[in-house]
Design an enzyme around this catalytic site. Structure first.
Site: not given
Ligand code: GLY
Ligand code: MN
Ligand code: MN
Length: 438
Positions: A36, A240, A257, A268, A347, A351, A358, A381, A385, A403, A405
């Site tokens: 529920d 992630h 992050d 972000d 990566h 973005h 994103h 970003e 790593y 990272r 960003e």
């Molecule tokens: N927080 C997701 C990214 O940095 O793309």
């Molecule tokens: Mn990002």
């Molecule tokens: Mn991010």
């Protein structure tokens, strides 16, 4: 955001569609979490962009040049017993005034009304494939018209992906959108500062997450833009990671992050800092490479440069730094050509950012990287790593995940960093953490 701005967006879209067409756009639906209990409702970003309407079970229809108004909304009818439990429902009678749309009908009447609106148009603008149930509903409406061709009905001959035109509009942010994004980034930056202030060994990652969420909400942002990543030590190397359940230990870095939403506009931001407040020699060496890469990438964000310029700048500095530290071998040219740096930087450098974290918008046009233009917003970003599984790397480097960003808007001449309040130099971070009483 004013009704006038939402109306302007609809009219831009209608202009691009042209007469003899119809756009059909469903809202998001309420998603069940367990039994529920539902998730908080979050409106579909395309639907929000064109209406600002925050109710489920709604369908927006745009018919350019329609005599009785171009914008029609199907929505839930008012229901006192439902409203007693779940709160306000606008209802078709009030929603035209509330939103400034031309016409509104109960969602329960859509099967009777919409085929008549589609009938006679040549093209249907619709994002196919996102919702199987709604796809089949659209086909049913088309089939109703097809079944009447012998009586002279004219079914549309073409389906056009709505997202091409719509996402191109969303890519370029207006002054009002940038204002929201600026606020979203500032609130998120303050959340990151809070996390640095409260951080100490013995807390758990979720304690930092709680400080961030508290800070977001306290500053007026009700929702996070995505689940916050708070990864300390080895966890910082899991891109992630959202478990956020490990204990913070002196000697480890913690990578956060986290971003929030303001009127659905996302921020972000990532910051990485030492749990103890002081970077070790190895951490500082890698951190400085990432920071140099990030600053070089941000400098490439300007009109006339293409989408990949910031990434290329970041890769160059990261690859070079890793070679200098002996973590990569060979020449810089080979490291870039053979992409050996991807072992530690796997990566891309950013973005688009907007109503979705994103965000929508093409990255290539006619097979070429898209040129950056004023009003686009993107993240920058880069990261390094060194996974604990990299057993071919000396132990002192392992378990370091970094990272940095920021959220950056392209201006007429260069760029503006929306998230600049969050400290990111080694000195700034160490001084801030030394100042905060633990
Ligand atoms: N927080 C997701 C990214 O940095 O793309
Ligand atoms: Mn990002
Ligand atoms: Mn991010």
């Amino acid at each position: 955001m004013t009704n006038k701005e939402f109306a302007l967006r609809r009219s831009y879209l209608a202009e691009q569609m042209g007469e003899g067409t119809i756009a059909i756009l469903p809202s998001s639906s309420v998603k069940n979490r367990n039994r529920d209990v539902d998730h908080h409702f979050r409106q579909d970003s395309d639907f929000h962009y064109l209406t600002g309407f925050n109710e489920p079970e709604s369908v927006l229809v745009i018919i350019p040049g329609r005599k009785y108004g171009e914008t029609i909304l199907f929505c839930r009818e008012r229901d006192p017993s439902k409203e007693m439990w779940d709160g306000f429902i606008a209802g078709p009678d009030r929603v035209t005034d509330i939103l400034g749309v031309d016409d509104a009908f109960p969602i329960g009447d859509i099967d009777d009304i919409l085929p008549g609106m589609i009938e006679g148009t040549d093209k249907v603008y619709y994002s196919m494939g996102l919702d199987a149930q709604f796809d089949s509903q659209v086909m049913e409406w088309i089939n109703v018209i097809r079944s009447k061709v012998r009586s002279g009905a004219h079914p549309p001959g073409e389906f056009v992906a709505l997202e091409h035109a719509l996402h191109e509009l969303r890519l370029f942010k207006s002054a009002a959108e940038i204002k929201n994004m600026e606020r979203s980034a500032e609130i998120a930056a303050q959340g990151h500062i809070k996390a640095m202030e409260v951080c100490r060994a013995g807390l758990f990652e979720y304690h930092l997450e709680s400080s961030i969420i508290h800070s977001f909400m306290n500053a007026g942002s009700r929702f996070v833009a995505y689940p916050s990543i708070v990864g300390s030590g080895d966890n910082g190397c899991t891109l992630h990671y959202i478990d956020n359940h490990s204990e913070l230990k002196n000697g480890d870095l913690v990578l956060i992050d986290a971003g929030c939403e303001v009127e659905c506009y996302a921020s972000d931001i990532t910051r990485t800092f030492p749990v103890s407040g002081k970077f070790s020699k190895e951490q500082a060496a890698l951190y400085q490479i990432v920071l140099d890469a990030q600053l070089a990438a941000i400098a490439e964000v300007k009109p006339g440069n293409h989408w990949n310029h910031p990434h290329e700048a970041a890769v160059k500095i990261i690859a070079n730094g890793l070679i200098e530290l002996g973590l990569l071998s060979g020449s810089l040219e080979d490291a870039i050509k053979n992409e050996t740096y991807k072992k530690f930087y796997m990566h891309r450098t950013g973005h688009w950012l907007g109503l979705d974290v994103h965000d929508v918008g093409e990255y290539k046009v006619d097979g070429e990287w898209r040129l950056l233009e004023s009003g686009m917003v993107l993240t920058v970003e880069p990261g390094i790593y060194i996974s604990p599984t990299c057993t071919d790397v000396p132990k002192k480097w392992r378990g370091i995940g970094i990272r940095i960003e920021d959220d950056v808007v392209v201006t007429k001449t260069s760029n503006k960093v929306l998230s600049k309040s969050a400290p990111k130099t080694i000195d700034e971070i160490e001084s801030l953490m030394a100042r905060s009483c633990k």
